[in-house]
Design a protein around this motif. Structure first.
Motif, PDB file in Angstrom:
ATOM      1  N   LEU A 159       0.826  -1.211   0.000  1.00  8.24           N
ATOM      2  CA  LEU A 159       0.000   0.000   0.000  1.00  8.24           C
ATOM      3  C   LEU A 159       0.858   1.258   0.000  1.00  8.24           C
ATOM      4  O   LEU A 159       0.549   2.234  -0.692  1.00  8.24           O
ATOM      5  CB  LEU A 159      -0.927  -0.010   1.212  1.00  8.24           C
ATOM      6  N   LEU A 160       1.933   1.257   0.778  1.00 13.02           N
ATOM      7  CA  LEU A 160       2.830   2.410   0.809  1.00 13.02           C
ATOM      8  C   LEU A 160       3.460   2.644  -0.552  1.00 13.02           C
ATOM      9  O   LEU A 160       3.525   3.791  -1.036  1.00 13.02           O
ATOM     10  CB  LEU A 160       3.915   2.189   1.871  1.00 13.02           C
ATOM     11  N   LEU A 161       3.913   1.570  -1.192  1.00 15.64           N
ATOM     12  CA  LEU A 161       4.532   1.708  -2.515  1.00 15.64           C
ATOM     13  C   LEU A 161       3.525   2.179  -3.551  1.00 15.64           C
ATOM     14  O   LEU A 161       3.834   3.032  -4.397  1.00 15.64           O
ATOM     15  CB  LEU A 161       5.149   0.378  -2.939  1.00 15.64           C
ATOM     16  N   MET A 167       1.501   9.155  -6.267  1.00 13.08           N
ATOM     17  CA  MET A 167       2.038  10.499  -6.084  1.00 13.08           C
ATOM     18  C   MET A 167       3.098  10.805  -7.130  1.00 13.08           C
ATOM     19  O   MET A 167       3.175  11.932  -7.648  1.00 13.08           O
ATOM     20  CB  MET A 167       2.622  10.659  -4.671  1.00 13.08           C
ATOM     21  N   SER A 168       3.929   9.809  -7.457  1.00 12.29           N
ATOM     22  CA  SER A 168       4.954  10.010  -8.482  1.00 12.29           C
ATOM     23  C   SER A 168       4.313  10.253  -9.837  1.00 12.29           C
ATOM     24  O   SER A 168       4.741  11.138 -10.595  1.00 12.29           O
ATOM     25  CB  SER A 168       5.868   8.782  -8.529  1.00 12.29           C
ATOM     26  N   TRP A 169       3.287   9.470 -10.166  1.00 13.31           N
ATOM     27  CA  TRP A 169       2.552   9.716 -11.411  1.00 13.31           C
ATOM     28  C   TRP A 169       1.927  11.103 -11.399  1.00 13.31           C
ATOM     29  O   TRP A 169       1.934  11.807 -12.411  1.00 13.31           O
ATOM     30  CB  TRP A 169       1.460   8.661 -11.591  1.00 13.31           C
ATOM     31  N   ASP A 170       1.384  11.497 -10.249  1.00 16.16           N
ATOM     32  CA  ASP A 170       0.725  12.798 -10.142  1.00 16.16           C
ATOM     33  C   ASP A 170       1.699  13.937 -10.421  1.00 16.16           C
ATOM     34  O   ASP A 170       1.350  14.912 -11.096  1.00 16.16           O
ATOM     35  CB  ASP A 170       0.134  12.948  -8.737  1.00 16.16           C
ATOM     36  N   CYS A 171       2.936  13.812  -9.927  1.00 22.82           N
ATOM     37  CA  CYS A 171       3.947  14.839 -10.193  1.00 22.82           C
ATOM     38  C   CYS A 171       4.213  14.969 -11.683  1.00 22.82           C
ATOM     39  O   CYS A 171       4.305  16.082 -12.212  1.00 22.82           O
ATOM     40  CB  CYS A 171       5.250  14.504  -9.466  1.00 22.82           C
ATOM     41  N   ARG A 172       4.335  13.835 -12.367  1.00 22.05           N
ATOM     42  CA  ARG A 172       4.587  13.867 -13.801  1.00 22.05           C
ATOM     43  C   ARG A 172       3.380  14.411 -14.554  1.00 22.05           C
ATOM     44  O   ARG A 172       3.511  15.155 -15.524  1.00 22.05           O
ATOM     45  CB  ARG A 172       4.906  12.464 -14.299  1.00 22.05           C
ATOM     46  N   ASN A 173       2.190  14.028 -14.110  1.00 23.50           N
ATOM     47  CA  ASN A 173       0.974  14.462 -14.786  1.00 23.50           C
ATOM     48  C   ASN A 173       0.812  15.972 -14.694  1.00 23.50           C
ATOM     49  O   ASN A 173       0.494  16.640 -15.671  1.00 23.50           O
ATOM     50  CB  ASN A 173      -0.238  13.770 -14.174  1.00 23.50           C
ATOM     51  N   LEU A 174       1.070  16.532 -13.507  1.00 22.29           N
ATOM     52  CA  LEU A 174       0.957  17.976 -13.330  1.00 22.29           C
ATOM     53  C   LEU A 174       2.080  18.707 -14.050  1.00 22.29           C
ATOM     54  O   LEU A 174       1.882  19.776 -14.623  1.00 22.29           O
ATOM     55  CB  LEU A 174       0.997  18.324 -11.838  1.00 22.29           C
ATOM     56  N   LYS A 175       3.273  18.116 -14.047  1.00 27.83           N
ATOM     57  CA  LYS A 175       4.430  18.763 -14.663  1.00 27.83           C
ATOM     58  C   LYS A 175       4.236  18.940 -16.153  1.00 27.83           C
ATOM     59  O   LYS A 175       4.587  19.956 -16.743  1.00 27.83           O
ATOM     60  CB  LYS A 175       5.690  17.935 -14.385  1.00 27.83           C
ATOM     61  N   HIS A 176       3.655  17.925 -16.796  1.00 28.79           N
ATOM     62  CA  HIS A 176       3.470  17.977 -18.239  1.00 28.79           C
ATOM     63  C   HIS A 176       2.078  18.435 -18.631  1.00 28.79           C
ATOM     64  O   HIS A 176       1.757  18.472 -19.809  1.00 28.79           O
ATOM     65  CB  HIS A 176       3.744  16.595 -18.846  1.00 28.79           C
ATOM     66  N   SER A 177       1.238  18.746 -17.631  1.00 25.73           N
ATOM     67  CA  SER A 177      -0.108  19.266 -17.882  1.00 25.73           C
ATOM     68  C   SER A 177      -0.882  18.380 -18.836  1.00 25.73           C
ATOM     69  O   SER A 177      -1.521  18.850 -19.780  1.00 25.73           O
ATOM     70  CB  SER A 177      -0.032  20.696 -18.439  1.00 25.73           C
ATOM     71  N   ASP A 238      11.858  10.803  -1.425  1.00 27.98           N
ATOM     72  CA  ASP A 238      11.803  12.087  -2.127  1.00 27.98           C
ATOM     73  C   ASP A 238      10.464  12.318  -2.821  1.00 27.98           C
ATOM     74  O   ASP A 238      10.143  13.452  -3.185  1.00 27.98           O
ATOM     75  CB  ASP A 238      12.920  12.163  -3.179  1.00 27.98           C
ATOM     76  N   ILE A 239       9.683  11.252  -3.012  1.00 31.02           N
ATOM     77  CA  ILE A 239       8.430  11.393  -3.748  1.00 31.02           C
ATOM     78  C   ILE A 239       7.454  12.296  -3.007  1.00 31.02           C
ATOM     79  O   ILE A 239       6.732  13.082  -3.634  1.00 31.02           O
ATOM     80  CB  ILE A 239       7.815  10.001  -3.989  1.00 31.02           C
ATOM     81  N   LEU A 240       7.425  12.231  -1.680  1.00 29.12           N
ATOM     82  CA  LEU A 240       6.536  13.100  -0.910  1.00 29.12           C
ATOM     83  C   LEU A 240       6.892  14.563  -1.127  1.00 29.12           C
ATOM     84  O   LEU A 240       6.013  15.409  -1.343  1.00 29.12           O
ATOM     85  CB  LEU A 240       6.605  12.740   0.572  1.00 29.12           C
ATOM     86  N   ARG A 241       8.174  14.878  -1.082  1.00 32.52           N
ATOM     87  CA  ARG A 241       8.610  16.257  -1.313  1.00 32.52           C
ATOM     88  C   ARG A 241       8.262  16.711  -2.721  1.00 32.52           C
ATOM     89  O   ARG A 241       7.786  17.835  -2.915  1.00 32.52           O
ATOM     90  CB  ARG A 241      10.119  16.361  -1.075  1.00 32.52           C
ATOM     91  N   GLN A 242       8.499  15.860  -3.714  1.00 32.05           N
ATOM     92  CA  GLN A 242       8.185  16.216  -5.098  1.00 32.05           C
ATOM     93  C   GLN A 242       6.684  16.419  -5.292  1.00 32.05           C
ATOM     94  O   GLN A 242       6.255  17.342  -5.990  1.00 32.05           O
ATOM     95  CB  GLN A 242       8.705  15.122  -6.031  1.00 32.05           C
ATOM     96  N   ILE A 295      14.539   7.381 -17.048  1.00 29.53           N
ATOM     97  CA  ILE A 295      13.774   6.181 -16.712  1.00 29.53           C
ATOM     98  C   ILE A 295      12.330   6.552 -16.395  1.00 29.53           C
ATOM     99  O   ILE A 295      11.389   5.841 -16.776  1.00 29.53           O
ATOM    100  CB  ILE A 295      14.418   5.435 -15.532  1.00 29.53           C
ATOM    101  N   LEU A 296      12.122   7.673 -15.717  1.00 28.89           N
ATOM    102  CA  LEU A 296      10.763   8.113 -15.424  1.00 28.89           C
ATOM    103  C   LEU A 296      10.010   8.476 -16.695  1.00 28.89           C
ATOM    104  O   LEU A 296       8.792   8.332 -16.764  1.00 28.89           O
ATOM    105  CB  LEU A 296      10.793   9.307 -14.467  1.00 28.89           C
ATOM    106  N   ARG A 297      10.726   8.954 -17.707  1.00 33.12           N
ATOM    107  CA  ARG A 297      10.067   9.231 -18.986  1.00 33.12           C
ATOM    108  C   ARG A 297       9.549   7.940 -19.614  1.00 33.12           C
ATOM    109  O   ARG A 297       8.511   7.929 -20.275  1.00 33.12           O
ATOM    110  CB  ARG A 297      11.036   9.922 -19.946  1.00 33.12           C
ATOM    111  N   ALA A 298      10.281   6.852 -19.409  1.00 27.66           N
ATOM    112  CA  ALA A 298       9.807   5.556 -19.895  1.00 27.66           C
ATOM    113  C   ALA A 298       8.682   5.018 -19.032  1.00 27.66           C
ATOM    114  O   ALA A 298       7.777   4.340 -19.523  1.00 27.66           O
ATOM    115  CB  ALA A 298      10.967   4.554 -19.920  1.00 27.66           C
ATOM    116  N   CYS A 299       8.721   5.353 -17.736  1.00 25.35           N
ATOM    117  CA  CYS A 299       7.701   4.879 -16.817  1.00 25.35           C
ATOM    118  C   CYS A 299       6.406   5.671 -16.942  1.00 25.35           C
ATOM    119  O   CYS A 299       5.309   5.122 -16.913  1.00 25.35           O
ATOM    120  CB  CYS A 299       8.232   4.977 -15.390  1.00 25.35           C
ATOM    121  N   PHE A 300       6.529   6.999 -17.101  1.00 29.72           N
ATOM    122  CA  PHE A 300       5.373   7.885 -17.235  1.00 29.72           C
ATOM    123  C   PHE A 300       5.522   8.708 -18.507  1.00 29.72           C
ATOM    124  O   PHE A 300       5.872   9.888 -18.461  1.00 29.72           O
ATOM    125  CB  PHE A 300       5.268   8.828 -16.035  1.00 29.72           C
TER     126      PHE A 300
END
Length: 534
Positions: A159-161, A167-177, A238-242, A295-300
């Motif tokens: 559940l934590l992961l 949250m990590s997906w959310d950061c990418r989603n907001l970053k790229h609008s 770091d994901i929480l901070r991001q 790698i995150l670009r490949a992931c998201f």
């Protein structure tokens, strides 16, 4: 208003101090802008409802590559309120400017991995309690560096992961609008099994190929869990901070919560890849350099990119063998991730002896045709079924070996191995892939001084494991510039090849002046008198 400049005479000492900390992180202008949008103009404070909407992540539909815990949607529903409760202290009318900046500093200022993990676990614990799913954890105090006592169950780690992945997906989603819905949640069992094998005391050997995470009742102590995070997935805290920073930075671009709908297109795209979204995310958590972003670009993947844009070679698509491999990776000057999916069981008999696993290697340099080891840095990965990372030890530099058949020489008294290898020495490589990409050999870490110790394959033992290769992939992680350099190299090679195929007849003499014509005339009439041109 709270967002006014601290140069004014009526600014308190406390406000100057918190603004100085935020300014040192370059976040003060962003915070001033966010506060002005969230605050009530009449009270100059931010209502708690506005903050909770700012940090809310919700979606109506979802899917999962495995068995999704029923508690995950409930957990995500309470994430925003838990974040607000942990970092903001509201006054009677709401959150003041000083408390607003304090909350940001508490979450986003630089700190150690253990302290960042404490904040993340604190938020997770508060979210579980708000969702009426209490954990067997206790926090000694409200200090950031306090100790957390208790233990996790495997389902709690999952559940934590999953919460961190959203949250990590959310950061990418907001970053790229993008405004896209949450894609299919990935299978993260390889990370959970990594935590279990590293933190839990297992009385019997765990069958990692056939285990149900939700039914495992083993206890994972918090102390060992912190050690596992620090050594295996140091980027996880770091994901929480991001997430916190991205949510405040992109207030204008926030998507209404009801639009976060499950989108399976991006996951369907990688179903045939060894590098699934879950595996790519796991690898990204091990890297704190520029490779992490690639790698995150490949992931998201964003709207302008596809996951396969980074794929340089796949054996099932481009053909097996070292020559086919070389034609796809030659000229790529950047970091490379090579993955090997293999089967160490009897593929003819199948059954319980069928053991599929995935190993990988990350190199910071391009492949070179050499009959010796080379390289300056790299990592080995046990990716599936259990995830582990083995970075460099600094004791040796046998990072990569890639050798094709030598050209121009017929006989070699001591031929060097033809294939690709990582770690170890010639003849005793840690990982060796033969030239036909048919078999891979994995040896015990005792033969290797380049990469850290550990088993690449579950229950590896001391004897070498030779397995049949089912797929090989190579992913380029050098960015668009490295890909452009490789494309230029390929075009240049194609031009040279085309020029060598063409024959310019003007460069040859006419038939009358050719030696062949002269020899034929002499044979037909050897006594004829011929004038010599001088």
């Amino acid at each position: 208003m709270g967002a006014s400049s601290s140069s004014e005479q009526n600014v308190s000492r406390e406000q100057r101090e918190v603004e100085t900390v935020a300014a040192s992180m370059g976040a003060l202008p962003m915070l001033q802008k966010a506060f002005s949008k969230l605050a009530d103009p009449e009270t100059s404070t931010v209502p708690l409802e506005n903050l909770q909407k700012c940090f809310s992540v919700a979606y109506k539909e979802h899917s999962y590559a495995g068995n999704i815990p029923d508690s995950l949607p409930v957990l995500l529903d309470h994430l925003s309120s838990s974040v607000v409760d942990q970092f903001f202290l509201p006054a009677k009318g709401g959150v003041s400017w000083i408390e607003f900046v304090k909350g940001y500093n508490k979450c986003c200022e630089r700190m150690s991995v253990s302290m960042s993990l404490t904040l993340l676990v604190r938020v997770f614990l508060a979210t579980e309690r708000n969702a009426n799913m209490p954990l067997d954890l206790e926090i000694e105090s409200n200090d950031v560096d306090c100790k957390i006592n208790g233990s996790f169950l495997p389902i709690h780690v999952l559940l934590l992961l999953l919460m961190c992945w959203v949250m990590s997906w959310d950061c990418r989603n907001l970053k790229h609008s993008e405004g896209k819905g949450i894609p299919t949640l990935p299978d993260l069992n390889h990370l959970v099994l990594s935590a279990i094998t590293s933190c839990a005391k297992l009385e019997n050997n765990l069958n990692v190929w056939d285990s149900n995470i939700s039914n495992l009742e083993v206890q994972l102590s918090t102390g060992k869990f912190v050690t596992w995070v620090s050594s295996t997935v140091p980027c996880l805290p770091d994901i929480l901070r991001q997430y916190f920073h991205s949510r405040l930075q992109t207030l204008d671009e926030l998507v209404p919560p009801n639009s976060f709908i499950g989108d399976t297109s991006s996951t369907t795209e990688c179903d045939h890849n060894i590098l699934t979204h879950g595996r790519a995310w796991g690898i990204s958590l091990t890297q704190k350099n520029a490779v992490n972003e690639e790698i995150l670009r490949a992931c998201f993947p964003s709207s302008g990119d596809k996951m396969d844009d980074n794929l340089l070679y796949r054996s099932s698509t481009h053909g097996r063998g070292l020559n086919r491999f070389w034609s796809c990776v030659e000229g790529y000057k950047g970091a490379l991730l090579i993955l090997v999916a293999a089967n160490s069981g009897d593929v003819h008999e199948g059954g319980s002896n069928d053991r599929k696993w995935v190993v990988g290697a990350l190199t910071d340099q391009s492949f070179e045709n050499k009959d010796m080891f080379y390289g300056s840095s790299g990592c080995l990965y046990a990716i599936s079924p259990v995830f582990h990372v083995f970075p460099s030890t600094g004791k040796d530099k046998n990072f990569v070996y890639s050798h094709l058949h030598p050209t121009g020489r017929v006989y070699e008294p001591h031929p060097k191995p033809v294939g690709i290898a990582f770690g170890g020495t010639l003849g005793n490589e840690r990982i060796f892939i033969d030239e036909d990409f048919a078999r891979v050999t994995v040896r015990h870490h005792a033969v290797d001084k380049t990469y850290q110790n550990g088993s690449l394959v579950p229950a590896q033992g001391f004897l070498p494991i030779e397995a049949l290769i089912s797929e090989v992939e190579v992913w380029g992680l050098g960015g668009k510039e490295a890909k452009a350099v490789q494309n230029s190299h390929k075009k240049r090679e194609e031009l040279f090849t085309e020029q060598r195929r063409k024959v310019d007849l003007k460069t040859f003499a006419s038939w009358e002046d050719s030696p062949e014509n002269m020899m034929m005339e002499m044979m037909s009439n050897p006594n004829a008198v011929r004038r010599e041109d001088r």
